[in-house]
Enzyme design. Structure first.
Site, short mmCIF file in Angstrom:
data_model
loop_
_atom_site.label_atom_id
_atom_site.label_comp_id
_atom_site.label_asym_id
_atom_site.label_seq_id
_atom_site.Cartn_x
_atom_site.Cartn_y
_atom_site.Cartn_z
N TYR D 50 25.14 33.26 36.15
CA TYR D 50 25.52 31.84 36.31
C TYR D 50 24.54 30.87 35.49
O TYR D 50 23.29 31.14 35.62
CB TYR D 50 25.63 31.41 37.56
CG TYR D 50 26.85 31.96 38.45
CD1 TYR D 50 26.94 33.31 38.54
CD2 TYR D 50 27.85 31.09 38.73
CE1 TYR D 50 28.13 33.74 39.21
CE2 TYR D 50 29.23 31.77 39.27
CZ TYR D 50 29.13 32.95 39.69
OH TYR D 50 30.29 33.51 40.15
N GLU D 51 25.06 29.58 35.00
CA GLU D 51 24.16 28.99 34.27
C GLU D 51 22.68 28.37 34.81
O GLU D 51 21.81 28.04 34.28
CB GLU D 51 24.82 27.84 33.42
CG GLU D 51 25.30 26.89 34.41
CD GLU D 51 26.39 25.82 33.47
OE1 GLU D 51 26.63 26.34 32.63
OE2 GLU D 51 26.75 24.74 34.26
N SER D 52 22.94 28.48 36.14
CA SER D 52 21.59 28.15 37.01
C SER D 52 20.56 28.95 36.96
O SER D 52 19.47 28.69 37.36
CB SER D 52 22.19 27.90 38.55
OG SER D 52 22.65 29.10 38.74
#
Lengths: 281, 257, 281, 257
Positions: D50-52
């Site tokens: 996930y881009e987090s």
């Protein structure tokens, strides 16, 4: 996979390779295996070509070095590399030289999949005059002239790390140096580790862990960084670093030392070499 | 008064230039000793950074290399080498960069790359390491060097790192560098600072027992002196004890115990 | 320092500021303090302007947004920002828009002291046509055309973090996002924390810790990230995020909510808001 | 046989395209559900990013945002956002990027930025987020979308992210992009794949109970069909149970318990 098999499978004559480890976690056992298997004509990248590249150069494995600081850290010069540069013994080598900042940026850019790295560097430094791969780009917003260098993109990188788990993930902690970038910028990566454990449960969430899909071979070689060290496993063998100055200074002494300590033994000897360095840390 | 060696005087004179507010990018050898003596005496809150990635380290023993385990064990945190050079050095957080060299000229230009021609070296030295960018990114640079004719030369064979170039405003005019550059040269015989106009290093204080003849005999250019040259205060008991204890602990640790 | 004093001292009308926190650790209490102190004409940078910038825009504090994704994550659009863009209520705002990759690179470059960031981006993307600050440089080695954008260099950055110690160091862990870069690229940095402890002994050596010399003010505000969360302290208040869609959709409801929950209270209310979210994590 | 909704069919059809070897850059919503159903059924070793910054995550509950604590708690490691975009996405390690959009055209160009003119928007949408670079750096892209006339349009108002451009080799010829781009479009009614030559999305399999009229009535361009159009296999008991359990756990968690 055994270290012998990994080197046989992935390291070929003439390749562009990187062995990294910034003082900590230097993959000595892997370098010795490359020497034993007689690889030739390697172009070898390393920010700090210290004892391992002195040994590889002295044994004639390397035709070109790409580096930023070439010394036995805290001790002195690398006599085998000097002998090769100054007297072409056992063969002449060429070299491409940068600064630490440049190499760090070049590894970072390689890991980021970029063709080049841009940074504020080499201002008033003569390396920019003698290394044609140090170029410049102009910032389109401020007009500032920034240094540009090619990213590092080795065919194979080798590092040493604390441990792997059964899913093939690799843990690196302490002075993590340039190791993550060195693995990510390479087409293939070999990692020697102290041990393989079941899992990494209870690790801090931001620990430096390489997922399985960026590592091609994991080889268990306890003590494999000696005389460098492995944080939480054994300390740096400063005495061995100091002794290297004497061994490296003499061609015959070097040849004998390599015969006894590299050519006629295997990776399994490293465990014994660090026995007296375990403990406190 | 206690006896001391020129080396000890150099290290202690260098340590005195550091303050609690400094963030030092530390090299190995004399700089490392000076920074840690400062930390253990008058500047307990000084921040020491080693290029291996250790930020805010407080070693009990001097490291042999810039990446000894001791540095990591005592650091506030340890970051990657790219982060160290990009965020902490290039990002402008280093107030003092500490450099040494095989050759230095009177404008603080340094050579650790090669004696002779680069492509046909007489002696191949280790190379620049962090120096080229420490010299221009650190807010100011301190240089330590033992005085000797072969080291303190009229012109360095190779500009590994920029000092004040050809002097005056050359550093900014020719290279666009806005940091201060070398602001102190600490040798085993004297303390030097750049002339405000010419940027040539001039002697501002001479270590006890050293003569002007001693100084010139060990320096390859004709020395200039500041208007007021003082005698460097001798090491205090505390300074000397701190340095010697540090070196004794270090020697014990590096001998393999 | 109290949050009131820190905002009063460091945040001025018309400044370029960044409030960061990528889903995790969003500095809501600090945003509310800025609103309460009536700051105007701010240019506000944030990768993901979610509820906090919806609130600041809705209260008229902001004249320009610099961002890459503007939404209530997992819920929907930001109605106060839309009202401002589409109907100039309560005032019109301008904006400068990037992608996440671009913003992440721009923060990274700002932290690295560079004037611009270079990356492989915006290929075939129309943002490059409408944002004049998306330019290009050519790699001097391969000829590849790479995107170039100005680095982020705010006057003040505000973040929320787990805790500080008495030496003024700040610990960030879990989803660390862009916070370290946001602090390092700014001239001044304010950090709200859950608590101040004596020291950080026994932390993992590679934990994300900001040294004291890059932090200008540390303010203790327990719960200060709510309805965002603080790893190891309290969970995300997903219910509050969902409710925001309703509040934000109506000008009067919004005004009333802000009056009750921001204007007439202080940072001390945050502790109570997270009481039911502590526990498991 | 069990009953299922079109949404469930879409998620499950998408999940089947994923393998154990994939490294997926996951968006929120249907992509997240599809990736986690794959992980919980036939692809337990799939890597979800996930881009987090969460790398190799395995959430028990679907996150509401891309940065929920659950993602970090179950990740192999969590890295900074710059590292995520530089090393993991741009570095070429992502095999599948999962995207959705407000508007999609027949070549898989996506718009999540604006309806109407950019400078004078009719509806201002959230913007690109990670999409512009996911679309070109991921080795291939899967798109999920519910079919509707306002979403599946002849021409998108804004190229938030590049698909196959104007078709054929436009992606590489005009933009120099060497990754595959969109290789599958999974809707609530059918599975689409690009024609090998024109790169226009063509329907390769239709979900059970859906007619060609249904398809055309919800699509703004004239649909082309592959030579052999099959019926999408209905969800298995395991697939459906896995998805529903996941959604039930998620609903319970997000309601504040």
């Amino acid at each position: 996979m055994s270290l012998q098999d990994a080197v046989a499978k992935y390291i070929k004559d003439g390749q562009l390779i990187a062995l990294e480890g910034f003082t900590h976690l230097i993959p000595h056992a892997a370098a010795h295996e490359i020497i034993r298997q007689g690889r030739k004509d390697l172009t070898a990248i390393r920010m700090t070509p210290d004892i391992i590249y002195d040994q590889m150069v002295g044994m004639g494995c390397i035709k070109k070095l790409i580096f930023s600081f070439m010394g036995n850290p805290g001790v002195g010069l690398l006599k085998r590399v000097r002998d090769s540069i100054e007297h072409e013994y056992p063969r002449g080598i060429t070299y491409e030289e940068y600064s630490h900042s440049a190499m760090a940026n070049a590894y970072e850019a390689g890991a980021a999949g970029l063709p080049c790295a841009i940074f504020r560097g080499f201002l008033g430094a003569d390396l920019a005059k003698v290394n044609p791969n140090i170029k410049h780009v102009v910032c389109p917003f401020t007009g500032e002239k920034l240094a540009a260098i090619p990213s590092v993109q080795p065919e194979v990188t080798i590092i040493h790390a604390q441990r792997a788990n059964k899913r093939g993930e690799v843990l690196i902690e302490g002075i993590i140096g340039i190791q993550k970038e060195a693995v990510l910028c390479a087409q293939k990566a070999i990692v020697t580790v102290e041990e393989i454990v079941d899992d990494f449960d209870d690790m801090h969430p931001n620990t430096c862990i390489l997922p399985h899909f960026v590592v091609d071979a994991i080889c268990v070689v306890p003590g494999g960084a000696h005389p460098s060290y492995t944080h939480n496993y054994y300390q740096r063998d400063n005495v061995a670093y100091k002794e290297w100055a004497k061994i490296s200074a003499d061609r015959d002494l070097f040849a004998k030392w390599m015969e006894d300590n590299v050519m006629n033994v295997g990776p399994e000897v490293f465990e014994g070499r660090v026995a007296h360095l375990r403990g406190a840390k | 008064m206690v006896d001391f060696t020129p080396d000890e005087m150099m290290t202690i004179a260098a340590s005195r230039l550091l303050t609690n507010e400094d963030v030092c990018f530390v090299g190995i050898g004399a700089p490392s000793a000076a920074c840690n003596v400062a930390r253990l005496t008058h500047a307990p809150d000084i921040t020491l950074i080693y290029e291996s990635g250790t930020l805010g380290t407080a070693p009990d023993v001097l490291p042999l290399s810039i990446g000894d385990g001791e540095l990591c064990d005592t650091a506030v945190t340890t970051v990657s080498v790219p982060e160290m050079f990009r965020y902490w050095l290039q990002g402008g957080h280093v107030t003092v960069g500490f450099l040494g060299a095989a050759q230095i000229d009177k404008f603080g230009n340094l050579n650790t790359t090669v004696i002779g021609d680069y492509h046909n070296p007489k002696i191949r030295l280790p190379g620049g390491g962090g120096a080229p960018e420490i010299a221009t990114s650190a807010q100011q640079v301190f240089i330590t060097s033992k005085q000797a004719l072969r080291g303190m030369v009229e012109a360095v064979d190779f500009y590994t790192s920029l000092g004040h170039g050809t002097g005056g405003n050359d550093r900014e005019d020719t290279y666009g560098v806005k940091t201060k550059g070398p602001t102190a040269l600490i040798t085993d015989l004297a303390l030097w600072k750049p002339d405000p106009e010419t940027k040539e290093f001039t002697i501002v204080s001479i270590h006890k027992g050293v003569t002007r003849d001693d100084l010139q005999a060990t320096c390859g250019w004709t020395i200039k002196y500041a208007d007021n040259v003082s005698e460097t205060p001798v090491p205090t008991e505390l300074e000397l004890t701190t340095l010697r204890d540090l070196q004794a602990r270090t020697a014990a640790a590096h001998s393999g115990k």
